[in-house]
Design an enzyme around this catalytic site. Sequence first.
Site: not given
Length: 446
Positions: A88, A152
């Site tokens: 991500d 994250e």
Amino acid sequence: MTTDTDIDQGRLRADLEALVALPSVAFPGFPTEPVRAAADLTEELLREAGLEDVVQIDVPGAAPAVFGQVAPPAGSDAPTVLLYAHYDVQPAGPEDAWTTPAFTATERDGRLYGRGTADDKCGIALHVAALRALGDLRAAGLGIKVLVEGEEETGEGTLSTLVAADPDRFRADAFVIADGSNVATGTPTLTTSLRGFAVVEVTVSTLRDFVHSGVAGGAAPDALVALSRIIATLHDEDGDVAVAGLDRLPWDGDALDEEQFRREAGVLDGVALVGSGPLAERLLTRPSVTAVGIDAPTVRGAGNALIPSARAKLSMRLAPTQDPRAAADALVAHVRAVAPWGVQLAFEISALAPGALLGGEGPVATAAAAALEAGYAAPVSRIGTGGAIPLCADLAAIYPDAEFVLWGAGDDRSRIHAADESVDLGDLGRAAAAELALLRSLGTAG
């Protein structure tokens, strides 16, 4: 000696370009399809690299994690290494801030530009490149696990909960976290500490409603003025944090250059740096407090009225040993103690994450330093980071006997989280070569 010529540079770059092309922003309000596509591509790459049992793991309320493994040789005492990265990314921000499109990987002057090139799709690409170059993973003489996260950047921490609920699945003797950065291009760097963080929102209320400043000004308390006075007490005259009860550690690693820092941080000419003592301590092992946002009337259209309520978001970076809840409580206590005029206060603790001390002196860290020197053909720098990687700290708590290696291909010019994020293509290859050298050495040792 392992060199970057052992790495398939063309496939390494192509993998990274394919990952960057997917706008995998996992924050609420962004499309979920590119996030799923990034998970699918990560799964495909790990399979192609030779991992077995590659699966996507459902993470409640978050994007899936991707996990694969190869078991250590039967009956051996070979170590198991877990390689970590995340797929991500941060939102791109304004399009006109980018020289080239954020999700089209573009080379300029030996650097590859695009969102995720440094944070942290390059981590996936270098893991895959190192595993490909390792060859037959079952013959590598060690156990290998790979865990790639999809949340994250959102900082929710649900993957940590999943790991804690099934610790045997993710257990390893060493964790190689490819979410770090070099202090400069061509300077191989081991990150030895992480700061934690705590975010506290404070609301100051003084009046039932707006009131004309000509009628009540001079006697009725203005909430924004009260909030400003509170914020002004968070630092002393030198700019050091004035909140009592926070950990402050000495820094005994490499020093940081003040002029280089001023350039990297964009400090304007004539503006002094804040705080006292060594720059590395201020940035790596001491607390900082920043008012990252204030809710109050904007200047445009503001009327001549006293403000009844104002809110600030106070973000703290914490020493690696600091308990983040205790730090948030200390900040709340400080605000209560200094608040003027008996104002009413409300608090919300919106984020907490611990820091970590990652050592740097164990056998795996020693092997990692040697691998970096082999990959980069340069001496290794050891430095902490002022940022936080919540999962890394949680893994250190869940697996206290494991060793940790935190490194990456980014550098001081990578501009992570900002426009024109980039990675040096030479360092990308060298980082993959270093990881390959580390896996080879641990396999031989096993």
